[in-house]
Scaffold this motif. Sequence first.
Motif, mmCIF file in Angstrom:
data_model
loop_
_atom_site.group_PDB
_atom_site.id
_atom_site.type_symbol
_atom_site.label_atom_id
_atom_site.label_comp_id
_atom_site.label_asym_id
_atom_site.label_seq_id
_atom_site.Cartn_x
_atom_site.Cartn_y
_atom_site.Cartn_z
ATOM 1 N N PRO A 1 22.877 -18.596 9.917
ATOM 2 C CA PRO A 1 23.689 -18.549 8.699
ATOM 3 C C PRO A 1 25.013 -17.806 8.824
ATOM 4 N N THR B 1 21.091 -16.287 13.373
ATOM 5 C CA THR B 1 22.246 -15.646 14.001
ATOM 6 C C THR B 1 21.700 -14.421 14.719
ATOM 7 N N HIS C 1 17.694 -17.838 6.951
ATOM 8 C CA HIS C 1 17.234 -18.190 5.616
ATOM 9 C C HIS C 1 15.707 -18.190 5.658
ATOM 10 N N VAL D 1 15.405 -25.009 7.300
ATOM 11 C CA VAL D 1 16.775 -25.383 7.628
ATOM 12 C C VAL D 1 16.784 -26.137 8.958
ATOM 13 N N ASN E 1 13.339 -20.842 11.116
ATOM 14 C CA ASN E 1 14.693 -21.342 10.975
ATOM 15 C C ASN E 1 15.613 -20.762 12.052
ATOM 16 N N ASP F 1 17.332 -16.337 0.239
ATOM 17 C CA ASP F 1 18.410 -17.172 0.766
ATOM 18 C C ASP F 1 19.100 -16.456 1.926
ATOM 19 N N SER F 2 19.245 -15.147 1.792
ATOM 20 C CA SER F 2 19.834 -14.326 2.850
ATOM 21 C C SER F 2 18.788 -13.317 3.312
#
Length: 226
Positions: A198, A55, A187, A192, A52, A159-160
Amino acid sequence: MGLIKKTLLTGALTGAGVLGYIGATTTIISPLPKDDPIWSSRTYAKYNMHQNPATQDVCVKRIPLSKIRPELLQKEGDLAVEFSRGVWSGLGFRFQRAFAARKYQSAATASDLWTVEQLSTSTYEPGTQLTDHFQVVEKTPTEIIVRCGDSPRNAGPRDSDGLFAISAVVDKERGEVVLGLKSCFFHSDRRVEGTIGPVAGAAEVLHQWYSRILMATAASRVTRGL
């Protein structure tokens, strides 16, 4: 009222001066270069299994070898460990550590590192857990990588999720030590689409300043005069 205004102005100017110094003595690189080793590492492939968007950034600070504590240059690996100790026990992490302790410290997390003393003496071996939010997942002589984003008790996809790499490399050619704080947030619990990680916008800017502050307060741990 005049005294209060002067006090507030002095505080604001002092804060601006400190941030200005931190900004001038650290460098943020974002995005990471395409040939950065983390992209081809087993650790990154393991946790970002869907590949995915992330950042991504690294905060870098260069320090002349002459200013580094000489005992940290005698044995390979000591410099990276001491820098890591500075990151976690330094002033930059104090607020987050205190907040996490109030919220998450319990019998279930008793084996985690919580106190400044624990964080300043650990050797950060793989498996070490910190403040119910970080876990060391890889250690080399020049780099210690922790998984972040959720409690280590949640070992599965999240999720994080993310990786935070703390590095210290000797650049003999330039006579410097290169300190690095590298972040990749993503994620991991689902695929994604797109190219944006994110953490974006103002949140990304704040994260980068937090990295600069962590760097500034941790770097003093490896320099002379402590």
